[in-house]
Scaffold this motif. Structure first.
Motif, mmCIF file in Angstrom:
data_model
loop_
_atom_site.group_PDB
_atom_site.id
_atom_site.type_symbol
_atom_site.label_atom_id
_atom_site.label_comp_id
_atom_site.label_asym_id
_atom_site.label_seq_id
_atom_site.Cartn_x
_atom_site.Cartn_y
_atom_site.Cartn_z
ATOM 1 N N LYS A 107 0.830 -1.212 0.000
ATOM 2 C CA LYS A 107 0.000 0.000 0.000
ATOM 3 C C LYS A 107 0.859 1.254 0.000
ATOM 4 C CE LYS A 107 -3.725 2.315 2.536
ATOM 5 N NZ LYS A 107 -4.658 2.227 3.691
ATOM 6 N N GLN A 129 -8.728 7.347 -9.690
ATOM 7 C CA GLN A 129 -9.172 6.038 -10.170
ATOM 8 C C GLN A 129 -8.233 4.934 -9.686
ATOM 9 O OE1 GLN A 129 -9.231 6.872 -14.351
ATOM 10 N NE2 GLN A 129 -11.294 7.751 -14.327
ATOM 11 N N ASN A 132 -8.871 4.456 -5.942
ATOM 12 C CA ASN A 132 -10.168 3.821 -5.662
ATOM 13 C C ASN A 132 -10.132 2.319 -5.905
ATOM 14 O OD1 ASN A 132 -11.189 6.308 -5.005
ATOM 15 N ND2 ASN A 132 -12.268 6.616 -6.927
ATOM 16 N N THR A 133 -9.589 1.897 -7.064
ATOM 17 C CA THR A 133 -9.587 0.463 -7.369
ATOM 18 C C THR A 133 -8.655 -0.303 -6.425
ATOM 19 O OG1 THR A 133 -7.917 0.852 -9.098
ATOM 20 C CG2 THR A 133 -10.218 0.701 -9.794
ATOM 21 N N THR A 135 -7.824 0.574 -3.361
ATOM 22 C CA THR A 135 -8.424 0.578 -2.023
ATOM 23 C C THR A 135 -9.552 -0.444 -1.914
ATOM 24 O OG1 THR A 135 -7.874 2.920 -1.730
ATOM 25 C CG2 THR A 135 -9.585 2.017 -0.304
ATOM 26 N N THR A 136 -10.347 -0.543 -2.974
ATOM 27 C CA THR A 136 -11.508 -1.437 -2.949
ATOM 28 C C THR A 136 -11.112 -2.900 -3.053
ATOM 29 O OG1 THR A 136 -12.854 0.296 -3.988
ATOM 30 C CG2 THR A 136 -13.724 -1.957 -4.051
ATOM 31 N N TYR A 137 -10.179 -3.210 -3.933
ATOM 32 C CA TYR A 137 -9.910 -4.615 -4.244
ATOM 33 C C TYR A 137 -8.541 -5.139 -3.775
ATOM 34 C CZ TYR A 137 -13.848 -3.694 -7.357
ATOM 35 O OH TYR A 137 -15.066 -3.328 -7.858
ATOM 36 N N TYR A 139 -5.900 -3.551 -1.586
ATOM 37 C CA TYR A 139 -5.394 -3.323 -0.235
ATOM 38 C C TYR A 139 -5.954 -4.302 0.796
ATOM 39 C CZ TYR A 139 -3.531 1.128 -2.007
ATOM 40 O OH TYR A 139 -2.859 2.085 -2.705
ATOM 41 N N LYS A 166 -16.485 -8.188 -13.521
ATOM 42 C CA LYS A 166 -16.012 -6.811 -13.701
ATOM 43 C C LYS A 166 -14.656 -6.844 -14.402
ATOM 44 C CE LYS A 166 -18.238 -5.259 -9.412
ATOM 45 N NZ LYS A 166 -18.009 -4.629 -8.079
ATOM 46 N N THR A 169 -12.566 -3.566 -15.086
ATOM 47 C CA THR A 169 -11.949 -3.071 -13.860
ATOM 48 C C THR A 169 -10.803 -3.971 -13.422
ATOM 49 O OG1 THR A 169 -14.031 -2.080 -13.110
ATOM 50 C CG2 THR A 169 -12.383 -2.539 -11.414
#
Length: 400
Positions: A107, A129, A132-133, A135-137, A139, A166, A169
């Motif tokens: 991270k 972007q 966000n990706t 952090t969501t998937y 980390y 997805k 993404t």
């Protein structure tokens, strides 16, 4: 003493007991099984002073049986030359503490990578972007791991759950993880091949994006209906209607039209020169203007003063991307997108004209995919494109 006594099935099926116990593979390698079900590889050896030593290799199953054996063999070589692997490990840990960079997690590496590369990205939204990706998937699975500890299994734990549903993404996320791990390797934070690389690696473990992605096309108008659409468009009083008509006449991208300034346009030469920094391909683009486009420009309220061509709500500020979307909503044409008119133009050029394919592609400012052809082509076919854009305008004006 025999070695390689264990099989992976035995390791997987080893059940926890009320107390800690070990199962032996041989050569000093053991698998420790705790009452809570956690399993760890350990190596037992004799220290240089004759005492018994014990060193942790890694958790199972993330550290596989064959990986544990390789680690055991490396540790045995250290012991054979008279060193104590536990002492060396402590020394290495102390060295990492003295070098803050070596303690970075994935991270933290990702954050540094994004900070370093943000100034080079064309779109300022790219940094958000990326964040966000990741952090969501990424980390939640690998964020706390050091780059050198990230392997294929971890990468698959991130990608597999979203690869099919997805895929667009997931594909971008894979590329971002690969870039961050490459950056980490250059910084000396990991060694070996990149576990997130696609070619020759993940392409054997995951289906190709082309197999699972559903192609998305911008909603486009049939070219046979463009005349009627222009008639309706010209009944709209808003400046956004003029902006959309200009976009259709020039087959340009929305952002190119929105950022257009009067100093880019030469009315007498019927030419609009879009500078490289505003083009998707980062190459200057000369747009020949048809008589219809020139007529439209001469009638604009911003004509004769410096600044943007298509002004927004605030004086000398460009209109927003939403302006054209709201216009289409007011016209009850939510089935269309502004970008889709580029497809309308391309279909018309292919089906209704004899112009060569490369002329239409250059009119759309598409890059030449063939590197050899691109290397030899120096011109931009301006004269031929001028004929094409005038033919397009003439077609639009029929019954409009």
């Amino acid at each position: 003493m025999p070695e390689s006594l264990l099989r992976d099935l035995q390791c997987r099926l080893a059940k926890p007991r009320t107390t800690v116990y070990r199962i032996r593979d041989g050569g000093g390698l053991f698998l420790l099984i705790k009452p809570d079900g956690l399993k760890y590889w350990q190596y037992r050896y004799t220290k240089p002073d004759g005492r018994e030593g014990l060193i942790q290799i890694g958790p199972y199953p993330r550290t596989k049986l064959d990986q544990a054996r390789l680690a055991r063999n490396e540790l045995r070589e250290i012991v054979a030359r008279g060193d104590d692997p536990a002492v060396l490990k402590k020394r290495e840990k102390a060295q990492r503490r003295s070098d803050p960079l070596r303690t970075l997690t994935f991270k933290q590496c990702a954050t540094k990578y994004i900070e370093t590369h943000t100034p080079t990205w064309r779109n300022p939204k790219h940094a958000q972007q990326w964040t966000n990706t990741l952090t969501t998937y990424a980390y939640p699975v690998m964020g706390a791991f050091r780059p050198r500890d990230i392997d294929t299994e971890l990468v698959l734990r991130v990608l597999s759950p979203i690869w099919t549903e997805k895929n667009e993404t997931a594909s971008r996320l894979r590329g971002r993880i690969e870039n961050i791990l490459d950056w980490s390797k250059v910084q000396g934070l990991r060694e070996g091949d990149n576990p997130a690389r696609w070619s020759g690696h993940l392409d054997h473990l995951l289906p190709a994006p082309s197999k699972v992605q559903k192609p998305k096309h911008h909603a486009a108008l049939a070219y046979s209906q463009v005349n009627a659409f222009i008639r309706t468009l010209r009944q709209q009083a808003a400046l956004s209607a003029k902006a959309l008509e200009f976009t259709i006449l020039t087959a340009c991208r929305t952002n190119e039209m929105i950022g257009a300034t009067w100093d880019e346009i030469d009315i007498d030469a019927a030419l609009w020169i879009v500078p490289a920094e505003r083009m998707k391909g980062k190459r200057e683009h000369r747009v020949p203007l048809s008589t219809s486009a020139i007529t439209l420009l001469r009638a604009l309220p911003t004509r004769g003063r410096p600044g943007v061509v298509f002004e927004g709500v605030r004086e000398n500020k460009p209109m927003s991307n939403m302006a054209l979307l709201l216009l289409l909503r007011r016209m009850e044409r939510t089935d269309l997108t502004t970008h889709g008119f580029r497809s309308t133009f391309r279909d018309w050029a292919a089906e209704c004209t004899a112009f060569a394919n490369e002329v239409a592609e250059m009119a759309l400012a598409h890059s030449i995919r063939d590197k050899t052809e691109s290397a030899y082509r120096r011109g931009d076919l301006l004269d031929k494109r001028r004929e094409l854009m005038q033919a397009w305008a003439d077609y639009i004006e029929q019954d409009a």
